[in-house]
Scaffold this motif. Sequence first.
Motif, PDB file in Angstrom:
ATOM      1  N   GLU A   1      20.656 -11.046  13.643  1.00  0.00           N
ATOM      2  CA  GLU A   1      19.256 -11.294  13.299  1.00  0.00           C
ATOM      3  C   GLU A   1      18.408 -10.026  13.430  1.00  0.00           C
ATOM      4  O   GLU A   1      17.574  -9.721  12.563  1.00  0.00           O
ATOM      5  CB  GLU A   1      18.690 -12.403  14.197  1.00  0.00           C
TER       6      GLU A   1
ATOM      7  N   LYS B   1      18.676  -7.542  10.434  1.00  0.00           N
ATOM      8  CA  LYS B   1      18.294  -8.012   9.101  1.00  0.00           C
ATOM      9  C   LYS B   1      17.274  -7.082   8.446  1.00  0.00           C
ATOM     10  O   LYS B   1      16.295  -6.689   9.070  1.00  0.00           O
ATOM     11  CB  LYS B   1      17.715  -9.428   9.196  1.00  0.00           C
TER      12      LYS B   1
ATOM     13  N   GLN C   1      20.626 -18.121   3.775  1.00  0.00           N
ATOM     14  CA  GLN C   1      21.313 -17.512   4.911  1.00  0.00           C
ATOM     15  C   GLN C   1      22.441 -18.415   5.372  1.00  0.00           C
ATOM     16  O   GLN C   1      22.244 -19.608   5.603  1.00  0.00           O
ATOM     17  CB  GLN C   1      20.330 -17.288   6.067  1.00  0.00           C
TER      18      GLN C   1
ATOM     19  N   SER D   1      25.218 -18.627   8.476  1.00  0.00           N
ATOM     20  CA  SER D   1      25.481 -18.046   9.786  1.00  0.00           C
ATOM     21  C   SER D   1      26.908 -18.322  10.234  1.00  0.00           C
ATOM     22  O   SER D   1      27.476 -19.377   9.945  1.00  0.00           O
ATOM     23  CB  SER D   1      24.505 -18.602  10.826  1.00  0.00           C
TER      24      SER D   1
ATOM     25  N   ASN E   1      25.211 -13.190  10.545  1.00  0.00           N
ATOM     26  CA  ASN E   1      24.633 -13.914   9.414  1.00  0.00           C
ATOM     27  C   ASN E   1      24.902 -13.179   8.109  1.00  0.00           C
ATOM     28  O   ASN E   1      24.900 -11.950   8.067  1.00  0.00           O
ATOM     29  CB  ASN E   1      23.115 -14.040   9.589  1.00  0.00           C
TER      30      ASN E   1
ATOM     31  N   TYR F   1      23.140 -12.707   4.675  1.00  0.00           N
ATOM     32  CA  TYR F   1      21.841 -12.891   4.041  1.00  0.00           C
ATOM     33  C   TYR F   1      21.958 -12.634   2.537  1.00  0.00           C
ATOM     34  O   TYR F   1      22.478 -11.593   2.117  1.00  0.00           O
ATOM     35  CB  TYR F   1      20.816 -11.919   4.637  1.00  0.00           C
TER      36      TYR F   1
END
Length: 269
Positions: free
Chosen positions: A85, A88, A96, A98, A103, A105
């Motif tokens: 996170e 990002k 997104q 996870s 993650n 994106y």
Amino acid sequence: MPELPEMETYKLLLQQKISGETITDVIINREKSINKEIADFSQQVLNQKIESVERRAKHLIFQLQNGSCLLLHLMLGGWMFYGKEEEKPDRTVQVQLSFGNQNLYFIGLRLGYLHLLSSEMLEKELQNIGPEPLDPNFSLDAFLDALKGRRSNIKTSLINQECIAGIGNRYSDEILWHAQLLPERKMHELDRDHFYRLYDSIKFILKQGIQNGGYMSEPLFFGDHRTGGYSRMMKVHGREGTPCERCASAIIKTEISSRKTYFCKNCQH
């Protein structure tokens, strides 16, 4: 728009990152980027293991444990980032997925999409796409068969996904420069030697693009030194007015089939 080398680079890197991993959370910020209602999409994707990551033409296919898949097309402006996170990018994320504290994106999906499909739906979605140019079975005869009867110019034929898979605007320019053929030449005007040069250049340029990570400017993850290496190697695309590396004549920009097209008028014939 990402083409075959960019999507192949994504595929190779994501195979290492998420193959065998389980989707632990799903966030949808733009419902138009998916093909189902958010609750339905999330329910069917959550807790599914990624069995494999494959590519077909300019698409990525995330095969899920339950037999369904996620079909990704980044279209114009789309890209991905994989990380925590706090890593990002400061960009709007449309979708997104996870995997624990990591993650994936999906960014810039204004025109692109991530669709949840059954195997039957996937087959139907991809049924009209032409042969893969780097497939071992894509012989010179298969290439000639794919282009048989075409009377359009070479550029238009190369970017036609029903003809050959994965080639778009940038790589068609690079391929034609390497083959020393003008983009507006008509397919039916080419002789066998022209076709052989074009066939050889398709394979050479696409392999070179993959080996150097394609042209995407954003890395897939922190420490990704592979993505984007090919952008520095392009000979004509985006180089209007600069000298051709082969003959020193100025690179020309024109428009063919509503696409910006770059070429050398002196050494492409």
